[in-house]
Design an enzyme around this catalytic site. Structure first.
Site, PDB file in Angstrom:
ATOM      1  N   ASP A   1     -44.967   1.122 -56.790  1.00  0.00           N
ATOM      2  CA  ASP A   1     -45.351   0.433 -58.017  1.00  0.00           C
ATOM      3  C   ASP A   1     -45.314   1.330 -59.243  1.00  0.00           C
ATOM      4  O   ASP A   1     -45.682   2.496 -59.195  1.00  0.00           O
ATOM      5  CB  ASP A   1     -46.752  -0.162 -57.865  1.00  0.00           C
TER       6      ASP A   1
ATOM      7  N   GLU B   1     -48.018 -14.292 -54.752  1.00  0.00           N
ATOM      8  CA  GLU B   1     -48.145 -13.061 -53.965  1.00  0.00           C
ATOM      9  C   GLU B   1     -49.450 -12.397 -54.352  1.00  0.00           C
ATOM     10  O   GLU B   1     -49.693 -12.124 -55.522  1.00  0.00           O
ATOM     11  CB  GLU B   1     -46.984 -12.107 -54.262  1.00  0.00           C
TER      12      GLU B   1
END
Lengths: 402, 264
Positions: free
Chosen positions: B60, B49
């Protein structure tokens, strides 16, 4: 404007192309739960009576509509009224919304409240209502804003809230909002996120607008009582845009002109400003599609304003919609124009406005020369200026030596 | 030809799990990314990814935030991410998935984005803030270009919604192990096992990948029991922050071995 447009957002939270729910999947179910809870609460008699009672007894509503005679005389035309949201408990309009959202939090059984804050007014309002309702409260605030709004940091702590410093990015409202969203996504089971403006994913822009619309509804009644008609022009500062939307929304279907004033910072062409609707382009920030300040790669640009509450590179999606529809117009004034306006209002009317609010006051200099003798202008005096004393005195000293 | 379906089919036939690694292109430097990916593949990664650096990555935790801001400071752009993907593709057939927030993709132009993805040999995209409700148009566009658009499911997702996500996703369904942001945690929570059971029951049409918070080879093995494969991101980025590419390779090898080891 047709009634259908005032009835926005649609069932998916869109205002035309703007708005929506651009959030991680973890938040989708909580947002839908919140939407359902809000939609049922707003037509629930008990919820409405609790909300109205608290606005009256705790916030101090209705706030006066004050005819600013000396300020009006300055221009020799028009009649300027100030909607005195600065007289609300805690000193700004923000508490109208926090009362509503924290009532919802209680209804949903969430014991923990979180919020983001820029100028600290939303943080103080959230800490205040959380204390009053016996809920724990954490407020995210950029370290840059903590330094320039120190008084409000102290107030929040005195009220029992935990102020969590945010060191990331520009250390202002944008980054505080990022951290609050990360907290919410992590603690979604027991936490209610009280967003302070008409920004964020659906249902927040709708819900915050509805709670703030008490401002415009009161202005309608007060203007009819005083003048026998509605105002010609409404003026309010726009960061995320909650005080402006609260004033504007009950007038969307009227002929009244709506003007939002953004922060031009050091100048609209300097790149150091927060004039999102004037200089931005549509994009996705903090859960909705709206105008944002961004570079050509879609990275969010740092905003700048002397006013921490306007120092934000995004804006509420409904403002983006009203802008593109031409229903509202958006202007901007610089840091130094806002500082001058703060001082002017203090000297002419004995009212020291917040630096955010001072942007709306400053725009009168541009607006009033073009008005008629009997034009009625209502300015939302969204907050009081005590929190800004250090910034105002420092700013005035700088401009004197410049 | 999309490389995701053959990968999942192959691993399933072997009775093995898919190991996907998240890399922030441009971190720690622009030059290290392509050799790193090729080294990770040799060490046992099945899929990579590629995280598109963004100024405001709300899903995140601190590790990937930091890697993203370092990459941006290094001059990373979406265009450069594509260039790195091209270089990887010239040397390897490993499935590549772009993971990025919606705004840089919209700024690039959604049509141009999916066209470029297809032309450089990207197999799929994961856009964590493009919800099921907001992604209809994008998914149709991606589909036209043979690109998988992977949706995420979370522990807060209802059974009913799991079915909808399963209908709408392509390539696989990315299951977020815990409510929260990315970032290494210790152990695999009981709630993850419960959630993955629900995902198994209600999302029957696609392979399930589980990610968020998987830090060690042991966690990877435990989490993999519940899914068709695992995604590791922050733990790898943390190694790159202070260690060498060799340590990242060694970590990958140990995860691969643990995933492939017979269950005791």
């Amino acid at each position: 404007m047709t009634p259908a447009q005032a009835a926005l957002p649609d069932e998916r939270g869109h205002f035309g192309a703007f708005g929506g729910m651009f959030v991680p999947e973890t938040l989708m179910t909580p947002l839908k739960t919140l939407e359902r809870a809000y939609v049922s609460a707003r037509s629930d008699r008990a919820f409405r009576s609790d909300f109205d009672r608290l606005l009256q007894e705790y916030v101090g509503r209705p706030t006066p509509l004050y005819h600013a005679k000396r300020l009006s005389e300055r221009f020799g035309r028009g009649k300027i009224y100030l909607k005195r949201e600065d007289l609300c408990h805690t000193g700004a309009h923000k508490i109208n919304n926090t009362v509503g959202q924290i009532l919802l939090a209680k209804m949903l059984g969430k014991p923990r409240i979180i919020a983001e804050t820029g100028a600290g007014q939303h943080g103080v309002a959230t800490a205040t209502v959380a204390a009053m309702m016996g809920l724990s409260c954490a407020v995210y605030m950029g370290t840059e804003d903590m330094a320039r709004q120190e008084i409000n940091v102290t107030r929040m702590r005195l009220l029992g809230a935990e102020v969590i410093p945010v060191h990331a990015g520009t250390r202002t409202l944008k980054d505080a909002t990022n951290e609050a969203l990360r907290d919410w996504v992590t603690n979604v089971d027991d936490t209610f996120y009280v967003i302070g403006s008409v920004v964020g994913p659906h249902p927040y822009p709708m819900m915050v607008r509805d709670f703030q619309s008490v401002i415009g509804r009161e202005v309608r009644v007060q203007s009819m009582e005083r003048e026998g008609r509605l105002p010609d022009i409404l003026l309010a500062c726009v960061g995320g845009g909650s005080n402006a939307m609260g004033l504007f929304h009950p007038f969307l279907e009227e002929a009244t002109a709506l003007i939002g004033v953004e922060a031009a910072g050091r100048g609209i062409t300097t790149g150091e400003h927060a004039a999102t609707l004037t200089m931005g382009t549509p994009g996705i920030l903090h859960g909705s599609y709206s105008y944002v300040l961004q570079d050509e790669d879609g990275q969010i640009s740092p905003a700048h304003s002397i006013s921490a509450g306007l120092d934000y590179p995004g804006v509420g999606p409904e403002h983006s919609y009203l802008r593109d529809m031409g229903r509202a117009t958006y202007a901007s004034v610089t840091d130094s124009q806002a500082l001058d306006a703060a001082l002017r209002l203090a000297r002419l009317e004995g009212i020291l406005p917040a630096l955010e609010t001072s942007h709306a006051i400053a725009y009168l200099e541009t607006l009033m020369p073009d008005t008629q003798k009997d034009t009625i202008v209502v300015v939302n005096l969204s907050g009081r200026g005590e929190k800004d004393l250090p910034a105002i005195t420092a700013g005035l000293a700088r401009s004197r030596t410049a | 030809m999309n490389r995701l379906a053959p990968l999942f089919a192959l691993r399933k036939s072997e009775g093995r799990k898919v190991l996907s690694l998240y890399v922030t292109p441009g971190y720690p430097t622009l030059e290290t990314t392509v050799p790193l990916i090729l080294a990770l593949e040799r060490a046992g990664a099945d899929m990579i990814e590629l995280g598109i650096a963004f100024s405001d990555p709300i899903a995140d935790g601190p590790t990937i935030q930091e890697s993203s801001s370092v990459a941006l400071a290094n001059g990373m752009t979406l265009e450069r991410t594509f260039q790195m993907a091209r270089e990887v593709r010239a040397a390897s057939n490993i499935p590549l998935v772009l993971m990025g927030y919606a705004n840089p993709i919209y700024a690039y132009g959604a049509t141009r984005f999916v066209q470029t993805c297809a032309s450089v040999g990207i197999d799929g995209t994961i856009i964590p803030d493009l919800s099921l409700e907001e992604s209809g148009e994008y998914r149709a566009l991606a589909h036209q270009h043979g690109l998988a658009s992977v949706l995420l499911a979370a522990p807060t997702t209802s059974d009913e919604r799991l079915k909808l996500l399963d209908e709408a996703t392509s390539g696989f369904l990315y299951c977020v192990a815990v409510a929260g942001v990315t970032g290494a945690r210790t152990g695999v929570a009981a709630s993850t096992v419960g959630f993955m059971d629900r995902a198994r029951t209600h999302a029957r049409n696609h392979p399930l990948m589980v990610g968020f918070g998987i830090a060690t080879p042991e966690d990877a093995r435990d989490a993999a029991h519940t899914a068709d494969g695992v995604v590791i991101g922050s733990a790898l980025i943390k190694i790159l922050a202070t260690g060498t590419p060799d340590e990242a390779r060694a970590f990958t090898r140990s995860v691969r071995e643990r995933l492939d080891a017979p269950t005791p």
